[in-house]
Design an enzyme around this catalytic site. Structure first.
Site, short mmCIF file in Angstrom:
data_model
loop_
_atom_site.label_atom_id
_atom_site.label_comp_id
_atom_site.label_asym_id
_atom_site.label_seq_id
_atom_site.Cartn_x
_atom_site.Cartn_y
_atom_site.Cartn_z
N HIS A 77 0.79 -1.14 -0.05
CA HIS A 77 0.00 -0.01 0.07
C HIS A 77 0.78 1.28 -0.22
O HIS A 77 0.38 2.34 -0.31
CB HIS A 77 -1.23 -0.14 1.13
CG HIS A 77 -0.64 0.34 2.52
ND1 HIS A 77 -0.39 -0.48 3.57
CD2 HIS A 77 -0.31 1.47 3.26
CE1 HIS A 77 0.28 0.17 4.49
NE2 HIS A 77 0.28 1.28 4.44
N ASP A 127 -0.27 -7.24 1.34
CA ASP A 127 0.32 -6.11 1.50
C ASP A 127 1.86 -6.23 1.59
O ASP A 127 2.48 -5.85 2.60
CB ASP A 127 -0.38 -5.27 2.90
CG ASP A 127 0.08 -3.85 2.81
OD1 ASP A 127 0.46 -3.29 1.91
OD2 ASP A 127 -0.15 -3.13 3.78
N GLY A 226 2.66 6.15 9.35
CA GLY A 226 3.93 6.55 9.06
C GLY A 226 4.84 5.57 9.21
O GLY A 226 6.10 5.61 8.69
N SER A 228 4.11 2.19 8.26
CA SER A 228 3.94 1.15 7.30
C SER A 228 5.05 0.88 6.45
O SER A 228 6.04 1.76 6.13
CB SER A 228 2.88 1.79 6.28
OG SER A 228 1.60 1.72 6.68
N GLY A 229 5.05 -0.67 6.29
CA GLY A 229 6.32 -0.66 5.57
C GLY A 229 7.51 -1.27 6.00
O GLY A 229 8.57 -2.01 5.85
#
Ligand SMILES: *[C@@H]1O[C@H](CO)[C@@H](O)[C@H](O)[C@H]1NC(C)=O
Ligand SMILES: *[C@@H]1O[C@H](CO)[C@@H](O)[C@H](O)[C@H]1NC(C)=O
Ligand SMILES: *[C@@H]1O[C@H](CO)[C@@H](O)[C@H](O)[C@H]1NC(C)=O
Ligand SMILES: *[C@@H]1O[C@H](CO)[C@@H](O)[C@H](O)[C@H]1NC(C)=O
Length: 281
Positions: A77, A127, A226, A228-229
């Site tokens: 995402h 994801d 913030g 994420s990933g």
């Protein structure tokens, strides 16, 4: 409605959100319980950047992790918009503070998992994405690779693991300058329990937490917007192993909503189609 954990450009005062505003319903935020990470403890942590024309700067939008000298693991995402291709990204490696002696590396390839559904986004699962760097990074005290787990790894419930990132630190509160990397320890929550928690609070009976997701977090201990990933790592045999990728959640730091991660074990063979094992890792 759930919110995703990437940052919009408004986070740093820019006026135009780069991504559609993910927060559309419940209030966002909550105490994430983080504190400054010691230098050199998480040398695989990277910052994924997009160019902000207003600020004239490659702005942090997501985290990621180095799994190979030339490959970064992140959340699909974070790369969601179709018009965002490799040239639109940079990756900063080896820094504790955002924008400190910035020298972000070009990205030459973005590989999203084919089962990632753009309209369902993180909540649809798969994801996960890979970014190929233009040139291999040189490993050092501050830059290193994280170990991937065997596909068969079972992560025990309540095991304490760690998540790191430059995301929000509490309700509506972006990480303030000097943007020091944050770390927080989070307990693993079993999928069945996590699913029940989310079902109970949404009055839904469907499967919310899918098999390729993993939950972790407790009251006041969570990842946030913030992050994420970025990586969720657990220690085994004195080695940090990345078991999750920060994906989504509802009200960070709330006891009824553990953070939800992409389950890395579910994607080892997919990752290995592109990323060879690194010698010595
Ligand atoms: C990164 O990409 C930009 C735009 O394509 C290019 O101008 C620049 O030279 C590249 N940087 C390096 C270090 O190759
Ligand atoms: C993505 O999810 C939506 C909503 O469930 C569904 O209608 C659509 O067919 C899915 N797209 C793909 C490519 O599977
Ligand atoms: C969800 O709600 C049911 C029924 O009220 C309750 O028995 C169960 O313990 C709740 N689950 C969790 C994980 O809170
Ligand atoms: C840790 O070491 C034990 C014994 O060698 C091994 O069975 C286990 O798979 C290792 N755990 C991980 C996560 O590598």
């Amino acid at each position: 409605m759930l919110w995703l954990l990437f940052l919009t450009l408004s986070g740093l005062g820019g006026s135009v959100p780069l991504f559609p505003d993910p927060g559309s319903g419940r209030p966002q935020g909550g105490i994430a319980g983080t504190h400054d990470a010691p230098t050199g403890r998480w040398p695989w942590q990277v910052s994924l950047r997009r160019y902000n024309k207003g600020l004239e700067l490659w702005q942090h939008v997501c985290g990621g992790s180095l799994i190979h000298h030339q490959w970064v693991l992140t959340a699909a995402h974070c790369t969601q918009r179709e018009d965002l291709e490799a040239g639109g990204f940079r990756v900063q490696v080896g820094r504790m503070r955002l924008y400190d002696h910035d020298k972000p590396t070009n990205v030459t390839q973005v590989i999203r998992h084919p089962e990632f559904n753009q309209s369902l986004s993180a909540e649809g699962g798969a994801d996960i994405a890979l970014l190929k760097l233009e040139a291999p990074v040189t490993l050092s005290e501050h830059i290193n690779l994280v170990t991937l787990p065997p596909a068969s790894l079972k992560v025990p419930e309540r095991k304490m693991c760690w998540v790191t990132g430059w995301g929000y630190i509490r309700l509506g509160a972006p990480l303030p300058p000097p943007y020091q990397l944050q770390e927080v320890t989070v307990p693993i929550v079993e999928n069945r329990v996590c699913n029940q928690l989310y079902q109970n609070s949404s009055n839904s009976f469907g499967e919310i937490i899918k098999d390729d997701m993993l939950c972790a977090g407790s009251e006041g201990q969570d990842s946030c917007q913030g992050d994420s990933g970025g990586p969720l790592v657990c220690s085994w045999n004195c080695t940090w192993v990345q078991v999750g990728i920060v994906s989504w959640g509802d009200i960070c730091g709330h006891r009824d909503f553990p953070g939800v991660y992409a389950r890395v074990m579910s994607y080892i063979s997919w990752i290995r189609q592109y990323v060879p094992p690194s010698p010595g890792s």
